[in-house]
Design an enzyme around this catalytic site. Structure first.
Site, PDB file in Angstrom:
ATOM      1  N   ARG A  37      -9.319   0.782   8.696  1.00 44.73           N
ATOM      2  CA  ARG A  37      -8.984  -0.471   9.155  1.00 44.73           C
ATOM      3  C   ARG A  37     -10.311  -1.330   9.974  1.00 44.73           C
ATOM      4  O   ARG A  37     -10.062  -2.334  10.116  1.00 44.73           O
ATOM      5  CB  ARG A  37      -7.908  -0.384   9.877  1.00 44.73           C
ATOM      6  N   LYS A  88       0.707  -1.281  -0.160  1.00 44.79           N
ATOM      7  CA  LYS A  88      -0.080  -0.082  -0.063  1.00 44.79           C
ATOM      8  C   LYS A  88       0.877   1.312   0.046  1.00 44.79           C
ATOM      9  O   LYS A  88       0.686   2.071  -0.892  1.00 44.79           O
ATOM     10  CB  LYS A  88      -0.984  -0.063   1.371  1.00 44.79           C
ATOM     11  N   ARG A 125      11.435  -1.194  11.184  1.00 43.89           N
ATOM     12  CA  ARG A 125      10.363  -1.126  11.952  1.00 43.89           C
ATOM     13  C   ARG A 125      10.245  -1.795  13.090  1.00 43.89           C
ATOM     14  O   ARG A 125      10.505  -3.139  12.903  1.00 43.89           O
ATOM     15  CB  ARG A 125       8.772  -1.088  11.107  1.00 43.89           C
ATOM     16  N   ARG A 140      -0.255  -8.922  13.753  1.00 42.67           N
ATOM     17  CA  ARG A 140      -0.864  -8.014  12.889  1.00 42.67           C
ATOM     18  C   ARG A 140      -1.754  -8.696  11.747  1.00 42.67           C
ATOM     19  O   ARG A 140      -2.840  -8.103  11.421  1.00 42.67           O
ATOM     20  CB  ARG A 140       0.122  -7.160  12.408  1.00 42.67           C
ATOM     21  N   ARG A 186      11.756  -5.361   5.048  1.00 43.77           N
ATOM     22  CA  ARG A 186      11.403  -3.974   4.724  1.00 43.77           C
ATOM     23  C   ARG A 186      12.442  -3.125   5.433  1.00 43.77           C
ATOM     24  O   ARG A 186      12.673  -3.139   6.678  1.00 43.77           O
ATOM     25  CB  ARG A 186       9.960  -3.653   5.208  1.00 43.77           C
TER      26      ARG A 186
HETATM   27  P1  ADP Z   1       1.451  -1.833   7.441  1.00 45.23           P
HETATM   28  O1  ADP Z   1       1.484  -1.112   6.181  1.00 45.23           O
HETATM   29  O2  ADP Z   1       2.326  -2.730   7.794  1.00 45.23           O
HETATM   30  O3  ADP Z   1       0.090  -2.479   7.581  1.00 45.23           O
HETATM   31  P2  ADP Z   1       0.734   0.563   8.915  1.00 45.23           P
HETATM   32  O4  ADP Z   1       2.112   1.535   9.013  1.00 45.23           O
HETATM   33  O5  ADP Z   1      -0.074   1.097   8.218  1.00 45.23           O
HETATM   34  O6  ADP Z   1       1.361  -0.686   8.737  1.00 45.23           O
HETATM   35  O7  ADP Z   1       0.405   0.523  10.378  1.00 45.23           O
HETATM   36  C1  ADP Z   1       1.278   0.241  11.625  1.00 45.23           C
HETATM   37  C2  ADP Z   1       0.625   0.382  12.985  1.00 45.23           C
HETATM   38  O8  ADP Z   1      -0.049   1.436  13.172  1.00 45.23           O
HETATM   39  C3  ADP Z   1      -0.554  -0.673  12.982  1.00 45.23           C
HETATM   40  O9  ADP Z   1      -0.306  -2.094  13.397  1.00 45.23           O
HETATM   41  C4  ADP Z   1      -1.384   0.004  13.946  1.00 45.23           C
HETATM   42  O10 ADP Z   1      -1.077  -0.417  15.248  1.00 45.23           O
HETATM   43  C5  ADP Z   1      -1.568   1.394  13.638  1.00 45.23           C
HETATM   44  N1  ADP Z   1      -2.483   2.120  12.651  1.00 45.23           N
HETATM   45  C6  ADP Z   1      -2.218   2.574  11.486  1.00 45.23           C
HETATM   46  N2  ADP Z   1      -3.251   2.859  10.780  1.00 45.23           N
HETATM   47  C7  ADP Z   1      -4.304   2.487  11.570  1.00 45.23           C
HETATM   48  C8  ADP Z   1      -5.844   2.406  11.716  1.00 45.23           C
HETATM   49  N3  ADP Z   1      -6.384   3.131  10.598  1.00 45.23           N
HETATM   50  N4  ADP Z   1      -6.347   2.162  12.701  1.00 45.23           N
HETATM   51  C9  ADP Z   1      -5.900   1.664  13.951  1.00 45.23           C
HETATM   52  N5  ADP Z   1      -4.424   1.494  13.969  1.00 45.23           N
HETATM   53  C10 ADP Z   1      -3.863   1.888  13.025  1.00 45.23           C
HETATM   54  P1  ADP Z   2       2.348  -2.069   3.221  1.00 49.45           P
HETATM   55  O1  ADP Z   2       2.278  -0.375   3.281  1.00 49.45           O
HETATM   56  O2  ADP Z   2       1.144  -2.475   2.580  1.00 49.45           O
HETATM   57  O3  ADP Z   2       2.473  -2.479   4.505  1.00 49.45           O
HETATM   58  P2  ADP Z   2       4.791  -1.619   1.629  1.00 49.45           P
HETATM   59  O4  ADP Z   2       4.503  -0.655   0.624  1.00 49.45           O
HETATM   60  O5  ADP Z   2       5.704  -0.948   2.960  1.00 49.45           O
HETATM   61  O6  ADP Z   2       3.450  -2.558   2.285  1.00 49.45           O
HETATM   62  O7  ADP Z   2       5.741  -2.774   1.085  1.00 49.45           O
HETATM   63  C1  ADP Z   2       6.266  -3.948   2.232  1.00 49.45           C
HETATM   64  C2  ADP Z   2       7.572  -4.395   1.841  1.00 49.45           C
HETATM   65  O8  ADP Z   2       7.321  -4.949   0.618  1.00 49.45           O
HETATM   66  C3  ADP Z   2       8.524  -3.271   1.359  1.00 49.45           C
HETATM   67  O9  ADP Z   2       9.842  -3.539   1.834  1.00 49.45           O
HETATM   68  C4  ADP Z   2       8.529  -2.761  -0.275  1.00 49.45           C
HETATM   69  O10 ADP Z   2       9.634  -2.455  -0.688  1.00 49.45           O
HETATM   70  C5  ADP Z   2       8.313  -4.323  -0.573  1.00 49.45           C
HETATM   71  N1  ADP Z   2       7.126  -4.272  -1.662  1.00 49.45           N
HETATM   72  C6  ADP Z   2       6.348  -3.423  -1.993  1.00 49.45           C
HETATM   73  N2  ADP Z   2       5.569  -4.029  -3.262  1.00 49.45           N
HETATM   74  C7  ADP Z   2       6.457  -4.956  -3.739  1.00 49.45           C
HETATM   75  C8  ADP Z   2       6.244  -5.946  -4.959  1.00 49.45           C
HETATM   76  N3  ADP Z   2       5.289  -5.734  -5.957  1.00 49.45           N
HETATM   77  N4  ADP Z   2       7.024  -6.972  -5.207  1.00 49.45           N
HETATM   78  C9  ADP Z   2       7.978  -7.075  -4.122  1.00 49.45           C
HETATM   79  N5  ADP Z   2       8.237  -6.275  -2.934  1.00 49.45           N
HETATM   80  C10 ADP Z   2       7.372  -5.280  -2.853  1.00 49.45           C
END
Ligand code: ADP
Ligand code: ADP
Ligand code: ZN
Length: 217
Positions: free
Chosen positions: A88, A13, A160, A171, A127
């Protein structure tokens, strides 16, 4: 253009939101990024949020809804935005709908990015993120030229705290229990799309672009 990106942790995302933001000149609004910034600055919000984030739990709805309502009032959101990581929960989605109605606005597309579990695990454990400019990397799939150094700005990369295996598993569970149902929530209207999140960053981006450019539903 107002967009929501759905998908489990690691689906891509943030990666895709950054590319869309650049192409269409609309901001990426990531609740995760906003919360991590508050944690780093040790604000009251950050101190509260950290205890949930470290455990892999969602931060309470009222807190995140407040953050988003404020953020969407900013001037740069007038032309649109990409919601990355929000909503979420169903309560968050309901609050967003209410807020949009009040502002006379609508979401144009909801795009759900699907990636299978083993691939997600690999993505999250590898990541890396830039402390300075927030650019994302992956040690295998998108490696920086120099280990722990950002290609874009030379800043320091970090892993992270919540990208450890035990927190990742929590998660995923939270995603299944509280967030996956948003696919049905938004699936009931014609602006919902589910795409494959594998095949490289560019391949996924092309899928998203074709939705944004050609969907007139
Ligand atoms: P990822 O991209 O790996 O899913 P995020 O960066 O979006 O992780 O979120 C990291 C953490 O921040 C989540 O595990 C949660 O604790 C908190 N968080 C982020 N967005 C939300 C949301 N919309 N509602 C509740 N908690 C959130
Ligand atoms: P989210 O925001 O949904 O948690 P991220 O965009 O942070 O996910 O991506 C998670 C990890 O996967 C990062 O290290 C990113 O560089 C890698 N990644 C993202 N998209 C791809 C893809 N299409 N193929 C391989 N690796 C990817
Ligand atoms: Zn950087």
């Amino acid at each position: 253009m107002r967009l929501i990106l759905l998908g489990p942790p690691g689906a891509g995302k943030g990666t895709q939101a950054k590319l869309i933001s650049k192409k269409y000149s609309i901001p990426q609004v990531s609740t995760g990024d906003i919360l991590r910034m508050a944690v780093a600055e040790k604000t009251q919000l950050g101190i509260k949020a950290k205890s949930f984030m470290d455990k892999g739990l969602l931060v309470p709805d009222d807190v995140v809804i407040g953050i988003i309502e404020n953020r969407l009032k900013d001037d740069d959101s007038k032309r649109g935005y990409i919601l990355d990581g929000f909503p979420r929960t169903t309560a968050q989605a309901d609050a967003l709908s209410k807020n949009l109605k009040k502002m006379g606005a609508e979401i144009d597309h909801v795009i759900d990015i699907e990636v299978e579990y083993n691939e997600l695990l690999k993505r999250l454990t590898g990541r890396r993120t830039c402390r300075k400019c927030n650019e994302g990397f992956h040690i295998l799939f998108n490696p920086p030229k120099k280990e722990w150094i950002c290609d874009k700005c030379g800043g320091e990369l970090y892993q992270r705290d919540d990208d450890r295996e035990e927190t990742i598993l929590k998660r995923f569970k939270v995603y299944q229990e509280q967030s996956a149902q948003l696919k049905d929530y938004y699936g009931k209207n014609g602006r919902f799309f589910s795409i494959k999140g594998t095949g490289g960053v560019k391949g996924v981006f092309d899928r998203i672009i074709s939705i944004l450019e050609y969907d007139n539903s």
